[in-house]
Design an enzyme around this catalytic site. Structure first.
Site, PDB file in Angstrom:
ATOM      1  N   ASP A 103       0.839  -1.200   0.000  1.00 21.21           N
ATOM      2  CA  ASP A 103       0.000   0.000   0.000  1.00 21.21           C
ATOM      3  C   ASP A 103       0.874   1.250   0.000  1.00 21.21           C
ATOM      4  O   ASP A 103       2.031   1.202   0.419  1.00 21.21           O
ATOM      5  CB  ASP A 103      -0.894   0.034   1.245  1.00 21.21           C
TER       6      ASP A 103
HETATM    7  N1  URA Z   1      -1.300  -5.940   3.813  1.00 19.80           N
HETATM    8  C1  URA Z   1      -1.767  -4.683   3.838  1.00 19.80           C
HETATM    9  O1  URA Z   1      -2.774  -4.406   4.448  1.00 19.80           O
HETATM   10  N2  URA Z   1      -1.085  -3.754   3.184  1.00 19.80           N
HETATM   11  C2  URA Z   1       0.069  -3.987   2.528  1.00 19.80           C
HETATM   12  O2  URA Z   1       0.669  -3.069   1.957  1.00 19.80           O
HETATM   13  C3  URA Z   1       0.548  -5.313   2.505  1.00 19.80           C
HETATM   14  C4  URA Z   1      -0.163  -6.282   3.159  1.00 19.80           C
END
Ligand code: URA
Length: 238
Positions: A103
């Site tokens: 993310d």
């Molecule tokens: N899980 C999440 O919630 N975000 C990420 O970036 C990776 C795994």
């Protein structure tokens, strides 16, 4: 492949700059000076040299990045900086892409490569590649959460996660944990904690299969994988 493309890809400058090298008689193929930028060469079989030094042809590049927050795991984006924007032009020439997504606000280990096969295998749900995350959680993380994650939890869209391994590092109003998941569903770690009524306030990926985030890499820094890391990754995928 065209000689100018080979040299540009191997970091000898833009195609224009490569033309200058050719004009300077700096480039030889099998020991003969070559001036034709469009000449076709086989960089594996033929000895292409610049100023007498053999051009080592590399097809694939494998980069470990310590992804910083605020940057998108994509090759291009209209509004935000991407992880590819952080790479220098030599690396960008290989047209690499991130293997999976973190993310925008997540930090940590991101593999970037142009090796489609390796990426495909690492992302394949059939391979169950374990990924470890470190996270800070708003709320008290409990033994019940360990058990819930070990059994799989139901996400907001009804998806049942595969067993995850939760390790509590500290538990309090703000808890610190490590979590291993075998899948890569959208926002998976955040949604798993939502499933048990808690909120992730900080998330960092620390490993992917046999690859560990290099503690020497500052946020936004990257380096090529070592031979050991690459062979471990290939072995893991076999
Ligand atoms: N899980 C999440 O919630 N975000 C990420 O970036 C990776 C795994």
């Amino acid at each position: 492949m065209r000689l100018d493309k080979l040299l540009a890809n191997m970091g000898y400058g833009s195609r224009k700059e490569v033309k200058v090298l050719l004009k300077q008689k700096a480039v030889t193929v099998e020991g003969e000076v070559v001036k034709d930028s469009a000449m076709h060469v086989d960089p594996v079989k033929q000895n292409v040299a610049v100023f007498g030094e053999r051009v080592e042809y590399v097809e694939f590049i494998y980069i470990m990045m310590h992804k910083p927050p605020g940057v998108i795991s994509a090759t291009e984006d209209r509004y935000d900086q991407t992880v590819i924007d952080l790479l220098d032009p030599y690396v960008q020439h290989f047209q690499p892409f991130p293997v999976g997504r973190l993310d925008k606000d997540t930090e940590g280990l991101l593999l970037i490569t142009n090796d489609g096969n390796l990426a495909h295998n690492l992302l394949s749900p059939k391979k169950h590649v374990p990924k470890w995350y470190y996270a800070k959680i708003d709320g008290v993380v409990t033994e019940a959460d360990i058990e819930a994650f070990a059994n799989g939890v139901m996400l907001d869209d009804g998806y049942e996660t595969k067993p995850g391994e939760l390790v509590i590092l500290s538990s309090g109003a703000e808890s610190e944990i490590e979590l291993m998941i075998q899948e890569g569903k959208f926002h998976q770690v955040k949604r798993m904690f939502e499933a048990v009524g808690k909120k992730v306030t900080y998330l960092k990926r620390i490993s992917m299969g046999p690859l560990q985030l290099d503690a020497e890499l500052e946020l936004g820094d990257y380096r090529e994988l070592t031979e050991e890391e690459l062979s471990a990754l290939i072995k893991h995928n076999a």
